[in-house]
Motif scaffolding. Sequence first.
Motif, short mmCIF file in Angstrom:
data_model
loop_
_atom_site.label_atom_id
_atom_site.label_comp_id
_atom_site.label_asym_id
_atom_site.label_seq_id
_atom_site.Cartn_x
_atom_site.Cartn_y
_atom_site.Cartn_z
N ARG A 117 0.85 -1.19 0.00
CA ARG A 117 0.00 0.00 0.00
C ARG A 117 0.89 1.24 0.00
O ARG A 117 1.78 1.38 0.84
CB ARG A 117 -0.92 0.02 1.23
CG ARG A 117 -2.14 -0.87 1.11
CD ARG A 117 -3.17 -0.53 2.17
NE ARG A 117 -2.65 -0.75 3.50
CZ ARG A 117 -2.81 -1.86 4.19
NH1 ARG A 117 -3.46 -2.88 3.66
NH2 ARG A 117 -2.33 -1.98 5.42
N ARG A 119 0.72 5.20 0.41
CA ARG A 119 -0.16 6.26 0.91
C ARG A 119 0.26 7.65 0.43
O ARG A 119 -0.48 8.61 0.62
CB ARG A 119 -0.20 6.23 2.44
CG ARG A 119 -0.71 4.89 2.99
CD ARG A 119 -0.72 4.87 4.50
NE ARG A 119 -1.00 3.52 5.00
CZ ARG A 119 -2.23 3.05 5.22
NH1 ARG A 119 -3.28 3.82 4.99
NH2 ARG A 119 -2.41 1.82 5.67
N GLU A 147 -8.68 6.11 1.07
CA GLU A 147 -8.51 5.47 2.37
C GLU A 147 -9.74 5.62 3.26
O GLU A 147 -10.22 4.66 3.85
CB GLU A 147 -7.28 6.04 3.08
CG GLU A 147 -6.96 5.34 4.39
CD GLU A 147 -5.63 5.79 4.97
OE1 GLU A 147 -5.21 5.21 5.98
OE2 GLU A 147 -5.03 6.72 4.41
#
Length: 230
Positions: A117, A119, A147
Amino acid sequence: MRAWLLLLVLTLAGPTSAQHADDRLLTVTATGVVEAMPDMATIQLGVLTEERTAQAAISTNSRAMNGILATLTAAGIEARDLQTSNFSVSPRWGRYSQQGDRAEITGYQVSNQLTVRVRELEKLGEILDVVAQAGGNLFQGLRFGVEDDASLRDTARERAVAEARRKAELLAEAADVSLGALVSLSEATGASPRPMAQMDFARAESAAVPVAAGEVGITAQVSLVYRIED
């Protein structure tokens, strides 16, 4: 005897009448969509190696994957955003001979895949590049997402219900019937990400891989069942 026969007739007729009433139902399905800019990405990547023995293939693969994990950590990816998604060891068989002799194992292939993942989307192209340089040669997909999408999903649900109600009213009017009470409402939700096409890390250039995030569609699908009245 007549009382018993009368009870039997009423018992058989009861469900038939109820079933006939339930047949006067209108079912509509609709989808609500909310478009949003993504703020994270999920990558499926890994290492595929082949050696003469299983031990050698595992050893080579492990060295490459350890290098990738170290590279991702140095790039700022946290441990919670790294997860092994698949690990497999499989033999490679040679061809059967013209004499029909049994094929022999010519080597072993090891695949170790990782879900990552990201971000910080501004680092995505750089991360794809450094993974390729670290030995990554498997890329199974790239999915963008949001998210914290709870409020977006609620908006999508509202739009889906409103659209389903509109369709039901339109159909009832076209059929010259009245829309009765709502009998049931069910939901199936999901996201519609914009997937990135599969690519071969071995062909990636040294410059950061160009990536366009675009938008993601947060969707909600509902089914409404109404009773139809004359």
